[in-house]
Design a protein around this motif. Structure first.
Motif, short mmCIF file in Angstrom:
data_model
loop_
_atom_site.label_atom_id
_atom_site.label_comp_id
_atom_site.label_asym_id
_atom_site.label_seq_id
_atom_site.Cartn_x
_atom_site.Cartn_y
_atom_site.Cartn_z
N GLN A 479 0.76 -1.10 -0.01
CA GLN A 479 0.08 0.02 -0.09
C GLN A 479 0.96 1.14 -0.09
O GLN A 479 0.58 2.28 -0.64
N TRP A 480 2.11 1.24 0.60
CA TRP A 480 2.82 2.33 0.80
C TRP A 480 4.39 2.21 0.40
O TRP A 480 4.65 1.09 0.61
N ASP A 481 4.72 3.21 -0.08
CA ASP A 481 6.43 3.24 -0.56
C ASP A 481 7.03 2.55 0.69
O ASP A 481 6.91 3.35 1.85
N PRO A 482 7.64 1.59 0.57
CA PRO A 482 8.57 1.06 1.79
C PRO A 482 9.56 2.10 2.48
O PRO A 482 9.90 1.80 3.52
N TYR A 483 10.21 2.56 1.63
CA TYR A 483 11.37 3.43 2.08
C TYR A 483 10.58 4.39 3.11
O TYR A 483 11.23 4.75 4.05
N PHE A 484 9.71 5.26 2.49
CA PHE A 484 8.90 6.53 3.28
C PHE A 484 8.36 6.07 4.29
O PHE A 484 8.37 6.58 5.58
N ALA A 485 7.65 4.86 4.40
CA ALA A 485 7.12 4.36 5.34
C ALA A 485 7.96 3.76 6.32
O ALA A 485 7.65 4.18 7.85
N GLY A 486 9.08 3.26 6.11
CA GLY A 486 10.15 2.71 6.96
C GLY A 486 10.96 4.10 7.75
O GLY A 486 10.95 3.72 9.02
N LEU A 487 10.99 5.08 6.90
CA LEU A 487 11.57 6.25 7.82
C LEU A 487 10.59 6.82 8.74
O LEU A 487 11.02 7.06 9.95
N PHE A 488 9.07 6.83 8.52
CA PHE A 488 8.28 7.33 9.33
C PHE A 488 8.11 6.31 10.96
O PHE A 488 8.08 6.97 11.74
N ILE A 489 7.76 5.14 10.55
CA ILE A 489 7.83 4.21 11.37
C ILE A 489 9.22 4.28 12.56
O ILE A 489 8.84 4.16 13.63
N GLU A 490 10.29 4.40 11.93
CA GLU A 490 11.55 4.13 12.67
C GLU A 490 11.61 5.49 13.43
O GLU A 490 12.03 5.46 14.75
N GLU A 491 11.52 6.80 12.83
CA GLU A 491 11.32 8.11 13.48
C GLU A 491 10.32 8.24 14.57
O GLU A 491 10.64 8.44 15.64
N TRP A 492 9.25 7.52 14.47
CA TRP A 492 7.87 7.66 15.45
C TRP A 492 8.55 6.77 16.71
O TRP A 492 8.22 7.21 17.99
N ARG A 493 9.08 5.45 16.45
CA ARG A 493 9.22 4.84 17.49
C ARG A 493 10.40 5.33 18.35
O ARG A 493 10.65 5.30 19.60
N ARG A 494 11.46 6.02 17.66
CA ARG A 494 12.39 6.44 18.25
C ARG A 494 12.08 7.59 19.18
O ARG A 494 12.65 7.63 20.33
N LYS A 495 11.15 8.52 18.65
CA LYS A 495 10.61 9.63 19.30
C LYS A 495 9.93 9.15 21.05
O LYS A 495 9.93 9.71 21.83
N GLU A 496 9.19 8.11 20.53
CA GLU A 496 8.29 7.32 21.55
C GLU A 496 9.22 6.98 22.76
O GLU A 496 8.93 6.91 24.01
N HIS A 497 10.40 6.21 22.20
CA HIS A 497 11.10 5.58 23.06
C HIS A 497 11.88 6.61 24.03
O HIS A 497 12.00 6.48 25.08
N LEU A 498 12.37 7.94 23.24
CA LEU A 498 13.00 8.90 24.19
C LEU A 498 11.95 9.53 25.15
O LEU A 498 12.27 9.88 26.16
N HIS A 499 10.88 9.60 24.60
CA HIS A 499 9.63 10.18 25.48
C HIS A 499 9.56 9.16 26.87
O HIS A 499 9.32 9.64 27.82
#
Length: 507
Positions: A479-499
């Motif tokens: 459904q989604w571009d694997p590269y951009f979806a991967g960037l978003f997922i990784e960054e969101w989880r990184r921010k949640e981990h830091l939070h």
């Protein structure tokens, strides 16, 4: 034709004044101060000058008529083709340069040849009595006078053609809405004009003095006159050297600030307003550069104001759209923020990231054309209603295409139209797949899906961030571009981990 007649009047006036000054004043003064001859012979020389001047004026009239023919024909008409206006604008600009040939030809051929021929004939029949080599000296003086006359006439003609140029521009504006222009092309460089004019101004009196003194010495001491030739040539050569060096130094002093300003103007034309032209001069160029920098400041302020207005315009459009549905309030703004995050993570330039942000703000603008009973329905949509919803990317593109100027929205159209395309080709409206989908569309699709999944709807509650991320992860490559979806997922989880880590640290 009134402007053309006024131009002819100035042209003839300038020519007559220059010719009389060159031939009668300079020529007669040289003859009177150098030649020691009886009055009757002097009268005969004046007659030669007068007859030769008539030949010169006839030759000049013919040459002038030929050069003026296309200009006269142009101003005799009222309506012109666009190409004819541009061509005539350039012809008028070339006219001062052609003036030099018009002056030099009649002077050398129409004046010097008849004068030399009549003088030699009078020397042969005994009506004049002086050495024949004086004729060669007189010819050299005539060449010097012709060059200076041509130089003066050139600069006078440069000023005389300005009303013609203004009239040509007025006609272009009146008939086609655009004024003819050289478009930055240089027909005659400043360097060439300055070097030639300053060198000639320095050499003219020196050479004229050398020739007049040589004739004068013939009456006083012929042996010394022979020695004077070598000494005079050395002085003329040294004077020429000084004149050329001086002209080079002068043109460099003018060329450098002009080149600096040209460089800065080219930079501004490319959209770079970040720098200012260095003010390194103590003459009028200092005021020019100061004004230039002030203009850049004003342009930068206006550009920033326009940017803010455009940003406000996009935000207002998005807010107006979101206001139709309380359940999607803030959706466009959040999608724009998520898209911007993905764009920056992918290494996108600031300019491209700004275009992406604005495209995301407008991605759902087509929903303005969707009826309220479909857009605001509390239950799930029927197939027919969903088909109506699916038209909003195309409607959005159509809405943006109505905005003038037409190219103002060109960068935003691909993202608006393609944000519901799927990476596997099963999306809408065009069924594009993979990299066929425009870049902005692939990024906005990820951001739009995440916000849609995590937002509340009348018929369901928004899911958790982690669940939405899991769905994105499962849909990578389908459904989604694997590269951009991967960037978003990784960054969101990184921010949640830091939070989460920061919250545990506080507790």
């Amino acid at each position: 034709m009134e402007i053309y007649r006024s131009f002819i009047f100035r042209l003839v006036r300038n020519y007559l004044v220059g010719s009389l000054a060159a031939v009668f004043v300079v020529g007669t003064v040289v003859m009177v101060s150098t030649l020691q001859i009886p009055n009757i012979e002097f009268v005969r020389l004046i007659l030669i000058v007068f007859i030769s001047l008539l030949f010169m004026l006839v030759a000049e009239g013919i040459a002038l008529r030929i050069q003026l023919r296309p200009i006269r024909r142009f101003f005799a008409g009222e309506h012109h083709e666009r190409a004819e206006l541009s061509r005539m604008y350039e012809v008028i600009h070339h006219f001062p340069g052609r003036t030099i040939y018009r002056i030099m030809g009649p002077h050398l051929l129409g004046f010097s040849l008849p004068a030399a021929g009549l003088t030699l004939w009078m020397l042969t029949v005994g009506w004049l009595d002086f050495p024949t080599n004086y004729v060669a000296v007189a010819a050299a003086c005539a060449i010097l006078i012709a060059i200076m006359h041509a130089l003066i006439e050139y600069f006078l003609t440069v000023r005389a053609i300005r009303p013609l140029l203004m009239e040509a521009r007025r006609r272009g504006k009146q008939q086609y809405g655009t004024e003819p222009s050289l478009g930055g092309r240089v027909l005659v460089s400043i360097q060439r004009k300055f070097q030639l004019s300053t060198a000639l101004i320095g050499l003219f009196p020196l050479c004229l003095f050398f020739l007049a003194t040589f004739i004068r010495l013939q009456y006083m001491d012929q042996e010394f006159a022979k020695e004077y030739i070598l000494w005079g040539i050395i002085v003329v050569v040294l004077g020429a050297g000084f004149a050329l060096v001086g002209s080079w130094l002068l043109i460099r002093d003018v060329r450098d600030p002009v080149a600096e300003l040209t460089k800065e103007m080219n930079r501004i034309q490319e959209g770079d307003l970040g720098r200012r032209a260095p003010d390194l001069y103590a003459d009028e160029f200092s005021a020019l550069i100061s004004g230039f920098n002030m203009m850049i400041n004003r342009l930068e302020m206006r550009q920033e104001r326009n940017r803010q207005l455009l940003q406000s315009y996009f935000s207002t459009l998005a807010a107006a759209l979101d206001a139709r549905d309380k359940y999607t309030a803030g959706h466009s703004m959040r999608v724009a923020e998520y898209s911007l995050m993905i764009g920056k993570l992918s290494g996108m330039s600031d300019e491209q990231a700004d275009l992406l942000y604005k495209s995301a703000l407008l991605h759902d603008i087509g929903k303005i054309g969707v009826p309220d009973e479909v857009l605001l329905k509390d239950e799930k949509l029927s197939e027919e209603e969903f088909a109506i919803i699916q038209t909003h990317p195309v409607l959005g593109e159509s809405i943006l295409l109505q905005i003038e100027p037409m190219d103002a929205m060109a960068d935003f159209l691909p993202g608006v139209r393609s944000h519901h395309e799927r990476y596997d080709g099963k999306g809408y409206p065009d069924g594009k797949a993979g990299l066929e989908i425009p870049l902005f569309g692939r990024i906005i699709a990820v951001a739009d899906a995440f916000d849609a999944m995590t937002s509340d709807r009348p018929y369901r509650n928004g899911m958790s961030h982690e669940k939405a991320l899991s769905i994105l992860e499962e849909g990578k490559g389908t459904q989604w571009d694997p590269y951009f979806a991967g960037l978003f997922i990784e960054e969101w989880r990184r921010k949640e981990h830091l939070h989460g880590s920061s919250e545990r640290g506080v507790s």
